[in-house]
Design a protein around this motif. Structure first.
Motif: not given
Lengths: 428, 428
Positions: A197, B424, B426-427
Motif C-alpha cells: 500500500y 492487497y 491483487k493491487k
C-alpha cells in the motif's frame, strides 16, 4: 549489558547460574553458548519477578503457549486463566498475542502475575492503535512501530517477534513464486500489506538499527518472525520461505554483532519428510541461532486436532535441533482457543519436546523415563502417577476404572504381563 | 488357494481388484506385491460381508483399533459401540482382544456386524478356556491352542497374532540381557510363562506347520507377534528384541513358502531416534513382509496421552516404511479404553498415517491437503469442514465460537492474514 555482552566479557551473571542449574549444565557451558549465540537467556530486568529462561543448543527443548484477546472475543479474566493454566500444564513461556480491547492493561497484568518469560508481537499493538484512530492497518505510522517496541520493552516484555524479513526482496520472490496460501503470518501480512500500500520498504528492516538499540537497552530478545512461513504443505520450503530465511540469517548476525540476543522463528506447515531439512537449513543459514518453530504441522487436514499434527512435527523438529516449540491448540484454524485447548496444546508440545530431548541426549531426559519404567514394572501406581507428565490427568483416568486386584489395571486384569513375568522369571 | 497363491499363479482375484481400486494402483502392482510378499490382502472368505484389506508397500498406511472385554470389565454392548465408533472414525481394521466373559459370542457379533478386517490373538481364548476349567494359564493344553486357531478361522477371523517367536532361544537371550520391563506383550507373557513352567518349547514354534496348515486352509493372515517388544525406552532395540525379530524373519519366510500370507508385528516403546532403525531392520530381516507396529511410543511418561506419543512414533515409523499402525488410546497403561478413548486413538493414528503417506508419496495423500489449502485460502468454510479428517469435530469447534464477519474465524477476526493478503496482492 545484555546477557550476550556479559558472556562475551567473561562475566557470570545470576541468570546464567540459574539457567545452568536448571539445565544440569556447567556455567561455562551456558556462558560459552551465550557468547557464541547458540543459547539465549530471555529475561528483561523490567519484568517484575521475571524468571530467566535459557533456550538453545544442549538445553531442554522449551514450550511456548500463545494466548490473548481478538476483536471477536475479549475476556481478560479468561486470558489470565489461560496463562495460569498454561503455566500449570508446564509451559516455559507465554506469548500475549492480544488484538482486542485494552491490550496494554492485559499485558501489564500478565507481566505482574506470571513470572514465566513473556513474548509479544509489537506490530499487533501498533495495528490496534492505528485502528483505534480510525485508520486502516496499511496506514500504520512507522514512528508508532518503534514507540510500541520501546513501551513494551520498558514494561518488561522478555522477547518480541519482529517481522523484519518481509522485505521488498522477499515479497517480490513471494509473488514470483506463486503460492496457494500466500502469507499466513498475521504480523507478516500486516507488514506486507503496508509495504504494498505504501510502496515503501519494511521499517523494521530499513531501520533495524533502531530495533537493535531499544532491544539492547532492555536486553529484550529479538525473535525474528517468519512472515513467509508456509501456511500449507504445498507452499513449504519454497523460494519465498528460504529467501526470507537468508535475510533472517543476516539480521541474526547483525543482532549478535550489536550485542542483542536473537532467535529465529520457523515454519509452519511442512511435510514430515522436509522437517529435518528445514532445521538443518535454519541452523546453517542463521549460524546456530536458537530456532523457535511454530508446529510444524505435518498435515493440513487435522482440523480440530492440530495439537497432534503439531506434536508429530515438533518432535521431529526438536530432535533435529529445534530449541523452542510454539504450541498449536486443537482450536487452530477454527477459533480463538479455550482454556481447555490451551491445556491440551501445552501437554501435546511437552510430549514432543521430551521425546526429542531423549533423542538429543539432553541431561536428565532419559532418566525420567527410566524411573517410570521401573515404577511400572514394580506395579507401583503411586510412583507412576507422580512421574506422569500430567499427574492430574493420569490419576483421573486410573481412578475412573478400578481393577479387582489393586496392583494391576482393568486392561488386562490378572492377565497382567508385568505381574506374570515377574512371578515366573523368578522360578527360572 | 490363498491370495498369495493366486497371485503367484498369475490369477487376478476380485479381492485384488477391490484393493487396486481403493489404492489407486494397478491390479498388476497389487498382484506383484502379493506374489513378492510385500503386500497382503487380509480377507477370510468365512467372514460374513467381510471386506478385503490390502496392507503393504506402496499402499495407504492402515490403522487398527483394539477393543474387547477384560476380566475386570465386561460389557458387550459397549464393545460393539467401540467397534462401530472405531469404524466411523476411520479405522481400517479391528482387533478383538477380549479376555472376559463370553468371548466367542462377542466375536461372532463383531464378525456379523462389522465388515472391516477382524484380527484376534488366539492364545487369549485358549487362556480363557483354561481358566474356565479351573486351571492356570501355564497349564494350557497345546491341543487347545490349535483348536482355537481352527475354530476362529472357521468363524471368519481375517488375521491372527501368533506369538511363535518367543522360543527357548529368545527367552534365554531375554534372561541374559536383563531388562527393566521383561515381557509386556500379554500373549507373549502367556507363552513365556508356559514355557518356563512346562520346561518345553513354544508349541506355536515347535508345530508351526500346524499353524500354517490351518491358516492356508482359510486364508487367514498370520501376524507374527512380537512378544519381546520393549515395554519401555530403556529396553528398546536390545538383543532379546532383535533375536526374536530374526526368528520372526525365518517364520515369515516359512509362511510365504507355504503360501500363507504373513505380516510381522513390531515395537512398542522406542526412542524417537531409534524408530527408523527398527523399521529398516524389520524390512531387511523379514524380507519386506508388511510391518504392523504397536505405537511406537516415543516416551514412557505420557500417561493419559499415549495416543499422542503413539502418533509421533507411528508417523515416523510409517514414513520409514511401516505399513499398518495399531492405535494406542489415551487409556493405555491405565485402564480398558472407553468409547471416547477409542475414537481419540483412531483419529490420532489416522493423522500419523496420513502425515506419513504424504511423505511416502502414497497416491492421493498430498492431493487431499492441497484441496484443504485451497479451501482455506478461499475462506470456503463449508469445504474446509467437509475436507477435515474428522468433519464432525471440526464443525463442533468452529460453531462453538462464531466470528462477527462470517468469512473469518475468531482467532484473528478481520485481521485475518488470508483475507488481507488476497486483497492487497491483487493491487500489486
Amino acid at each position: 549489558m545484555t546477557q550476550l555482552e556479559q558472556a562475551r566479557a567473561g562475566n557470570l551473571t545470576p541468570a546464567m547460574k540459574i539457567v545452568a542449574e536448571e539445565e544440569h549444565r556447567s556455567t561455562e557451558f551456558i556462558q560459552a553458548g551465550l557468547a557464541a549465540g547458540n543459547i539465549i537467556i530471555t529475561h528483561n530486568p523490567h519484568h517484575p519477578q521475571g524468571r530467566p529462561l535459557g533456550v538453545g543448543q544442549g538445553l531442554r527443548t522449551k514450550v511456548n503457549a500463545n494466548l490473548g484477546t481478538s476483536m471477536d472475543h475479549i475476556d481478560y479474566e479468561e486470558e489470565m486463566l489461560k496463562a495460569r493454566t498454561a503455566v500449570e500444564a508446564g509451559a516455559d513461556a507465554i506469548m500475549d498475542l492480544s488484538t482486542g480491547g485494552d491490550v496494554v492493561a492485559l499485558r501489564s497484568r500478565l507481566l505482574n502475575e506470571i513470572p514465566q518469560a513473556l513474548g509479544t508481537v509489537p506490530v499487533y499493538e501498533t495495528a490496534v492503535r492505528t485502528v483505534k484512530k480510525g485508520k486502516r492497518v496499511v496506514e500504520m505510522d512507522p514512528a508508532d512501530m518503534f514507540d510500541v517496541i520501546e513501551a513494551q520493552a520498558q514494561a518488561g516484555v522478555d522477547f518480541m517477534t519482529i517481522h523484519a524479513g518481509v522485505t521488498r526482496e522477499s515479497v517480490d520472490r513471494l509473488c514470483a513464486q506463486g503460492r496457494i496460501a500466500d502469507i499466513v503470518s498475521r504480523g507478516g501480512a500486516f507488514m506486507a500489506e503496508w509495504m504494498i500500500y505504501q510502496e515503501k520498504e519494511n521499517p523494521y528492516f530499513a531501520q533495524y538499527d533502531r530495533v537493535l538499540e531499544i532491544c539492547r537497552k532492555y536486553d529484550v530478545t529479538i525473535s525474528l518472525g517468519d512472515a513467509m512461513r508456509p501456511g500449507c504443505l504445498e507452499d513449504a520450503t519454497d523460494r519465498a520461505q528460504i529467501q526470507e530465511l537468508i535475510i533472517l540469517g543476516e539480521l541474526a548476525r547483525q543482532s549478535k554483532d550489536a550485542g542483542v540476543q536473537v532467535m529465529v522463528e520457523g515454519p509452519g506447515h511442512v511435510p514430515l519428510d522436509q522437517v529435518q531439512t528445514n532445521i538443518q537449513l535454519q541452523k546453517r543459514l542463521c549460524e546456530n541461532a536458537p530456532f523457535y518453530v511454530l508446529g510444524p504441522l505435518v498435515t493440513d487436514v487435522a482440523v480440530g486436532y492440530d495439537h497432534i499434527a503439531c506434536a508429530i512435527g515438533g518432535a521431529i523438529a526438536a530432535a533435529a535441533g529445534a530449541d523452542f516449540l510454539c504450541y498449536v491448540t486443537p482450536a487452530e484454524h477454527l477459533r480463538l482457543p479455550s482454556v481447555q485447548d490451551v491445556r491440551d496444546g501445552v501437554i501435546a508440545s511437552r510430549i514432543a519436546a521430551h521425546a526429542a530431548d531423549i533423542a538429543k541426549g539432553v541431561p536428565g531426559a532419559r532418566e525420567w523415563d527410566r524411573k517410570m519404567a521401573k515404577a511400572r514394572k514394580a506395579l507401583d501406581w503411586e510412583q507412576q502417577m507422580a512421574l506422569a507428565l500430567d499427574p492430574k490427568r493420569a490419576r483421573e483416568v486410573r481412578e475412573s476404572s478400578r481393577p479387582q486386584t489393586a496392583e494391576v489395571c482393568t486392561m488386562c486384569g490378572d492377565f497382567c504381563a508385568m505381574k506374570g513375568m515377574s512371578e515366573y522369571l523368578k522360578k527360572k
